[in-house]
Motif scaffolding. Structure first.
Motif, PDB file in Angstrom:
ATOM      1  N   ALA A  50       0.851  -1.190   0.000  1.00 57.90           N
ATOM      2  CA  ALA A  50       0.000   0.000   0.000  1.00 57.90           C
ATOM      3  C   ALA A  50       0.889   1.243   0.000  1.00 57.90           C
ATOM      4  O   ALA A  50       1.926   1.267   0.674  1.00 57.90           O
ATOM      5  CB  ALA A  50      -0.909  -0.002   1.224  1.00 57.90           C
ATOM      6  N   PRO A  51       0.518   2.268  -0.756  1.00 61.25           N
ATOM      7  CA  PRO A  51       1.396   3.448  -0.889  1.00 61.25           C
ATOM      8  C   PRO A  51       1.852   4.030   0.437  1.00 61.25           C
ATOM      9  O   PRO A  51       3.045   4.338   0.607  1.00 61.25           O
ATOM     10  CB  PRO A  51       0.519   4.432  -1.670  1.00 61.25           C
ATOM     11  CG  PRO A  51      -0.383   3.569  -2.480  1.00 61.25           C
ATOM     12  CD  PRO A  51      -0.687   2.385  -1.611  1.00 61.25           C
ATOM     13  N   GLY A  52       0.943   4.196   1.394  1.00 63.01           N
ATOM     14  CA  GLY A  52       1.328   4.776   2.676  1.00 63.01           C
ATOM     15  C   GLY A  52       2.305   3.907   3.437  1.00 63.01           C
ATOM     16  O   GLY A  52       3.207   4.415   4.119  1.00 63.01           O
ATOM     17  N   GLU A  53       2.132   2.602   3.341  1.00 65.33           N
ATOM     18  CA  GLU A  53       3.023   1.679   4.049  1.00 65.33           C
ATOM     19  C   GLU A  53       4.393   1.620   3.388  1.00 65.33           C
ATOM     20  O   GLU A  53       5.422   1.559   4.077  1.00 65.33           O
ATOM     21  CB  GLU A  53       2.379   0.297   4.106  1.00 65.33           C
ATOM     22  CG  GLU A  53       1.116   0.264   4.938  1.00 65.33           C
ATOM     23  CD  GLU A  53       0.448  -1.086   4.959  1.00 65.33           C
ATOM     24  OE1 GLU A  53      -0.152  -1.430   5.986  1.00 65.33           O
ATOM     25  OE2 GLU A  53       0.517  -1.796   3.944  1.00 65.33           O
ATOM     26  N   VAL A  54       4.423   1.633   2.047  1.00 62.58           N
ATOM     27  CA  VAL A  54       5.710   1.655   1.338  1.00 62.58           C
ATOM     28  C   VAL A  54       6.466   2.933   1.676  1.00 62.58           C
ATOM     29  O   VAL A  54       7.688   2.918   1.907  1.00 62.58           O
ATOM     30  CB  VAL A  54       5.491   1.522  -0.183  1.00 62.58           C
ATOM     31  CG1 VAL A  54       6.805   1.741  -0.928  1.00 62.58           C
ATOM     32  CG2 VAL A  54       4.914   0.152  -0.516  1.00 62.58           C
ATOM     33  N   GLU A  55       5.755   4.046   1.726  1.00 67.95           N
ATOM     34  CA  GLU A  55       6.396   5.302   2.104  1.00 67.95           C
ATOM     35  C   GLU A  55       6.963   5.219   3.513  1.00 67.95           C
ATOM     36  O   GLU A  55       8.080   5.691   3.778  1.00 67.95           O
ATOM     37  CB  GLU A  55       5.383   6.439   2.019  1.00 67.95           C
ATOM     38  CG  GLU A  55       5.963   7.801   2.394  1.00 67.95           C
ATOM     39  CD  GLU A  55       4.943   8.913   2.334  1.00 67.95           C
ATOM     40  OE1 GLU A  55       5.307  10.083   2.594  1.00 67.95           O
ATOM     41  OE2 GLU A  55       3.762   8.623   2.033  1.00 67.95           O
ATOM     42  N   ALA A  56       6.215   4.581   4.426  1.00 66.27           N
ATOM     43  CA  ALA A  56       6.662   4.479   5.817  1.00 66.27           C
ATOM     44  C   ALA A  56       7.916   3.619   5.934  1.00 66.27           C
ATOM     45  O   ALA A  56       8.846   3.967   6.680  1.00 66.27           O
ATOM     46  CB  ALA A  56       5.549   3.902   6.684  1.00 66.27           C
ATOM     47  N   ILE A  57       7.974   2.506   5.219  1.00 74.06           N
ATOM     48  CA  ILE A  57       9.159   1.649   5.324  1.00 74.06           C
ATOM     49  C   ILE A  57      10.346   2.314   4.622  1.00 74.06           C
ATOM     50  O   ILE A  57      11.497   2.206   5.084  1.00 74.06           O
ATOM     51  CB  ILE A  57       8.897   0.228   4.774  1.00 74.06           C
ATOM     52  CG1 ILE A  57      10.011  -0.728   5.199  1.00 74.06           C
ATOM     53  CG2 ILE A  57       8.733   0.217   3.272  1.00 74.06           C
ATOM     54  CD1 ILE A  57      10.116  -0.963   6.689  1.00 74.06           C
TER      55      ILE A  57
END
Length: 445
Positions: A50-57
């Motif tokens: 998910a875009p938000g999760e990829v950004e977070a990692i």
């Protein structure tokens, strides 16, 4: 897929890969002799998409690289366990150095196969005391038979969402705390409409969303296996109480057939047609992520969160819940294991990093310090899940060496049992134990 969107029956898809992985006698050998202060590039494979999760990692990796300018991390997302397992079996320069998984059931096979290295030597070498850093329940699902081949990277805790407006309408002052209170509240909250329903108090049927039987069964704190590793569900008194409670819930609300017909009318779990969001369920078993989704969807009713009820004869355990989460480890084939450990240590044990990552993807922190951090975003609903994660009685599933096939077998048995297709529960459970033991033995050969 985000961790919470993984199908409940994911272990089935991984079974073949799991057996092959467990059978690898000679995994590719890497090296723990590298100097982590020298320039190196690490390959990190994970499952977030998910875009938000990829950004977070990716933000997490950027923070790590700032602290370790000599280490470059090349991350690959949306990687399944099966793909990782194939790469680790093959070894070579294309295999990852650091790997993560959303499937805690597979930790046993990761440890037994030797594909993920034992992290205890790295922790001793760098002075990380795992017992002081991580809650015991999380250490339990990241190790197998003394091999700490993984560490927890955030956690999921399960509790009960409830419709406060429906409670007020039914004259119920607080969420139920015991199973008998749950049955009584569910009956009172259920609203029939002809031969169907407008609302069900608590849907007990095991095919609903996150209602995999192991989730609710955790409230009894069952022992799935004996000290020799043999299945003991037929010998576990809690098993019978669990299935009897599920039957009481069904009977109090109209029976399995009527409930199942209503369940099949529900919308997709992760959509705005979720049955709790649309008011078709007054109480609902779910994880900490649901609160954020309810806020984003603008739920048209007042809702709250509480721990799931516990058996009547174990009131002291109230506050417990089912736990799971992401695990991370080092590939045995990595030739940069000391540098890889620096990344694993940062992602899992650095308090500021764990808090920042937890805030970003709205998951439960996985260290004692992060759980207590004043920087943690803790709305009242999320605070309930933090309490569940801290509770000494909360339970994660025990790892197995065949990818958690026993969970799939329990699911299949529960589907048959709730539908009235198991005339003798004790006999059926004995047969279930035999099937679990047979699969475990096969995976060892």
């Amino acid at each position: 897929m985000p961790r919470w969107r993984i199908p409940l029956r994911a272990p089935v898809a991984l079974a073949a890969a799991g057996v092959l992985l467990a059978g690898c006698a000679n995994p590719s050998t890497g090296s723990a002799e590298d100097d982590p202060a020298k320039p190196v590039t690490l390959k990190f494979w994970h499952g977030w998409s998910a875009p938000g999760e990829v950004e977070a990692i990716n933000d997490s990796i950027a923070r790590f690289e700032k602290l370790h300018p000599n280490i470059e991390v090349r991350a690959t997302g949306n990687v399944s366990d099966a793909t990782t397992n194939q790469a680790l079996r093959a070894g070579g320069d294309e295999a990852p150095d650091v790997v993560s998984s959303f499937t805690t059931n597979n930790v046993g096979q990761y440890c037994d196969s030797g594909m993920w290295v034992d992290l205890d030597p790295f922790m001793r070498k760098t002075g990380l005391d795992k017992e002081k850093v991580f809650p015991r329940s999380l250490l339990d699902y990241t190790s197998h038979q003394g091999n700490q081949c993984a560490l927890p990277l955030l956690a999921d805790a399960f509790g009960m969402y409830y419709n406060k407006d429906a409670f007020e309408e039914a004259g119920i002052s607080r969420p139920p705390r015991t199973m008998s209170e749950l049955v009584a509240a569910a009956k009172k909250l259920t609203v029939r409409s002809g031969d169907s329903y407008e609302r069900v108090g608590f849907m007990p049927n095991f095919r609903l969303y996150q209602n995999s039987p192991d989730r609710l069964f955790a409230q009894w704190g069952p022992a799935y296996f004996d000290e020799e590793g043999h299945a003991r569900l037929a010998e576990e008194p809690a098993t019978y109480d669990f299935f009897e409670t599920a039957k009481k819930l069904r009977d109090a609300q109209g029976g399995y057939d009527a409930l199942e017909r209503f369940r099949t009318s529900f919308g997709d779990e992760m959509s705005n047609q979720n049955a709790f969001l649309t008011g078709k369920l007054a109480m609902h078993l779910d994880g900490e992520w649901r609160g954020l989704m309810l806020e984003e969807a603008g739920a048209g009713f007042d809702w709250g969160v509480a721990p799931l009820p516990v058996p009547d004869d174990r009131p002291e355990t109230y506050g417990r819940g089912y736990l799971t989460g992401t695990v991370v480890g080092i590939a045995h084939s990595s030739k940069h294991q000391n540098a890889a450990w620096e990344l694993v240590r940062f992602l899992t044990a650095d308090t500021d990093q764990v808090v920042a990552f937890a805030n970003a993807i709205h998951n439960v922190p996985s260290t004692y310090a992060a759980l207590k951090s004043p920087e943690l975003d803790v709305d009242p609903a999320f605070r309930t899940f933090l309490g569940i994660a801290r509770n000494k009685y909360s339970q994660a599933l025990p790892p197995s060496n065949n990818g958690g096939m026993y969970v799939v077998q329990l699911q299949d048995f529960a589907y048959s049992q709730e539908a009235g297709e198991v005339p003798d529960l004790r006999k059926g459970l004995r047969r279930l134990d035999e099937l679990i033991d047979a699969d475990t033995l096969q995976s060892q050969n």
